[in-house]
Each structure stands twice: as structure tokens, then as C-alpha cells.
Enzyme design. Structure first.
Site, PDB file in Angstrom:
ATOM      1  CG  HIS A 152      -3.707  40.931  13.698  1.00  0.00           C
ATOM      2  ND1 HIS A 152      -3.981  39.437  14.011  1.00  0.00           N
ATOM      3  CD2 HIS A 152      -3.823  40.846  12.174  1.00  0.00           C
ATOM      4  CE1 HIS A 152      -4.660  38.849  12.831  1.00  0.00           C
ATOM      5  NE2 HIS A 152      -4.489  39.816  11.607  1.00  0.00           N
TER       6      HIS A 152
ATOM      7  CG  HIS B 111      -3.729  43.369   8.144  1.00  0.00           C
ATOM      8  ND1 HIS B 111      -2.953  42.594   7.567  1.00  0.00           N
ATOM      9  CD2 HIS B 111      -4.791  42.792   8.811  1.00  0.00           C
ATOM     10  CE1 HIS B 111      -3.376  41.251   7.892  1.00  0.00           C
ATOM     11  NE2 HIS B 111      -4.430  41.376   8.611  1.00  0.00           N
TER      12      HIS B 111
ATOM     13  CG  ASP C 179       1.757  40.533   6.960  1.00  0.00           C
ATOM     14  OD1 ASP C 179       1.980  39.611   6.279  1.00  0.00           O
ATOM     15  OD2 ASP C 179       0.557  40.615   7.423  1.00  0.00           O
ATOM     16  CB  ILE C 180       6.518  37.375   7.096  1.00  0.00           C
ATOM     17  CG1 ILE C 180       5.462  36.530   7.650  1.00  0.00           C
ATOM     18  CG2 ILE C 180       7.708  37.601   7.846  1.00  0.00           C
ATOM     19  CD1 ILE C 180       5.988  34.998   8.084  1.00  0.00           C
TER      20      ILE C 180
ATOM     21  CB  VAL D 180      -2.706  35.485  13.211  1.00  0.00           C
ATOM     22  CG1 VAL D 180      -1.725  35.360  14.472  1.00  0.00           C
ATOM     23  CG2 VAL D 180      -1.663  34.656  11.949  1.00  0.00           C
TER      24      VAL D 180
HETATM   25  P1  AMP Z   1      -5.106  38.011   9.309  1.00  0.00           P
HETATM   26  O1  AMP Z   1      -5.215  37.176   8.119  1.00  0.00           O
HETATM   27  O2  AMP Z   1      -5.883  39.118   9.427  1.00  0.00           O
HETATM   28  O3  AMP Z   1      -5.341  37.092  10.820  1.00  0.00           O
HETATM   29  O4  AMP Z   1      -3.624  38.405   9.313  1.00  0.00           O
HETATM   30  C1  AMP Z   1      -2.591  37.605   9.798  1.00  0.00           C
HETATM   31  C2  AMP Z   1      -1.246  38.304   8.937  1.00  0.00           C
HETATM   32  O5  AMP Z   1      -0.165  37.744   9.749  1.00  0.00           O
HETATM   33  C3  AMP Z   1      -1.164  37.767   7.779  1.00  0.00           C
HETATM   34  O6  AMP Z   1      -1.053  39.072   6.958  1.00  0.00           O
HETATM   35  C4  AMP Z   1       0.301  37.016   7.814  1.00  0.00           C
HETATM   36  O7  AMP Z   1       1.006  37.417   6.542  1.00  0.00           O
HETATM   37  C5  AMP Z   1       1.007  37.410   8.772  1.00  0.00           C
HETATM   38  N1  AMP Z   1       1.906  36.918   9.400  1.00  0.00           N
HETATM   39  C6  AMP Z   1       1.758  35.433   9.832  1.00  0.00           C
HETATM   40  N2  AMP Z   1       2.603  34.807  10.380  1.00  0.00           N
HETATM   41  C7  AMP Z   1       3.725  36.342  10.653  1.00  0.00           C
HETATM   42  C8  AMP Z   1       4.949  36.079  11.225  1.00  0.00           C
HETATM   43  N3  AMP Z   1       5.461  35.224  11.926  1.00  0.00           N
HETATM   44  N4  AMP Z   1       5.561  37.566  11.098  1.00  0.00           N
HETATM   45  C9  AMP Z   1       4.884  38.342  10.459  1.00  0.00           C
HETATM   46  N5  AMP Z   1       3.736  38.263   9.933  1.00  0.00           N
HETATM   47  C10 AMP Z   1       3.031  37.217  10.083  1.00  0.00           C
END
Ligand code: AMP
Ligand code: ZN
Length: 135
Positions: free
Chosen positions: A101, A103, A32-33, A97
Site C-alpha cells: 500500500h 499512504h 486510513d482509520i 499491514v
Molecule cells: P503501514 O504501517 O505502512 O503498514 O500502514 C498500515 C496502515 O493501515 C496504518 O496507517 C493503519 O492505520 C491502516 N489500517 C489498518 N487497518 C485498517 C483498516 N481496517 N482500514 C483502514 N486503514 C487501516
């Protein structure tokens, strides 16, 4: 959403960069970035779905297994003392997103992360009524 507009579909297709740590036929796991903890990673199915409500059951099973493998690995390689698996489904739950997914959030003894709710004892009658509605 068109898959070409979905950042996680694009990561799965290697069209966007990511620190991939594991992949198989159905899943990709990557860092995760914006990590909430040291070693915070995400596991996604390669196939697009919006979230838990519509993910293919076989993809869900594959993601769960990949998340378990990663949880074992963060303990072995990063010295994590525990792990939270977290999924947010829809905006109300904090999803940002919209590609399913999970975490994998490594936890360390004494870290400052807290549950996203404050436990409060339930009214037994209300619990029984809610349980009835869910059966
Ligand atoms: P959520 O808020 O549960 O939808 O989690 C989305 C996650 O995706 C967040 O923790 C972001 O930091 C992560 N994220 C968004 N864009 C990217 C990316 N390009 N690469 C890796 N992680 C990402
Ligand atoms: Zn997608």
C-alpha cells in the site's frame, strides 16, 4: 499469508467495511482509520502482494497513478498545500499491514509532521562507495 487473513484483501473484496474514495480495475483507495493527517488515505492493488519487493509491476504502476489522482483531489477538495506519498516495506521500515500500500498523506502549511530522519551531511567517500555498490 492466505488472502482471507489479509485485511486489505478483505477490504478490496468488500468483506470488511472501509470508506472507499476511488477504485478501478486494479486498485482501491480508502481512508486510513488511524490517520496521521486530515484526509490520510491508502491506495492498494486489488491483488495481494506483501510489499514493494514483490508487487506486480503493472499493479505498482496502477497504484502510482491512483495515488497521483488522489493527491490532486486532496488539494482540490480538502485544501491540502502538499502531499507525501509514503510506503513502508518490511518491519524494519515500519510496515504493519503486509499487503502492498501507499499512504497519501495530505500536508498543510504549518502542520507539525516531520521527516522520519534527521538530515546529516554525508562523507563523500562513503557516498561514492555506496553508489558503487548500488550500480
Ligand atoms: P503501514 O504501517 O505502512 O503498514 O500502514 C498500515 C496502515 O493501515 C496504518 O496507517 C493503519 O492505520 C491502516 N489500517 C489498518 N487497518 C485498517 C483498516 N481496517 N482500514 C483502514 N486503514 C487501516
Ligand atoms: Zn492482501
Amino acid at each position: 499469508m492466505a488472502e482471507s487473513d489479509c485485511i486489505f484483501c478483505r477490504i478490496a473484496a468488500a468483506e470488511l467495511p472501509a470508506q472507499i474514495v476511488a477504485q478501478d480495475e486494479r486498485t482501491v483507495s480508502f481512508m486510513d482509520i488511524f490517520p496521521g493527517a486530515v484526509g490520510h488515505a491508502l491506495v492498494i492493488p486489488r491483488a495481494h502482494s506483501r510489499n514493494l519487493l514483490d508487487v506486480d509491476p503493472d499493479d505498482l504502476a496502477a497504484v502510482a497513478l491512483a495515488a497521483q489522482r488522489l493527491a490532486v483531489r486532496v488539494r482540490e477538495r480538502l485544501g491540502a498545500d502538499g502531499v507525501n506519498l509514503i510506503n513502508s516495506t518490511e518491519q524494519a521500515a515500519g510496515q504493519t499491514v503486509f499487503h502492498f500500500h501507499v499512504h497519501v498523506l495530505p500536508r498543510y502549511d504549518g502542520d507539525s509532521l516531520r521527516l522520519p530522519w534527521t538530515p546529516a551531511e554525508a562523507d563523500p567517500a562513503q557516498l561514492a562507495q555506496l553508489a558503487e555498490r548500488l550500480r
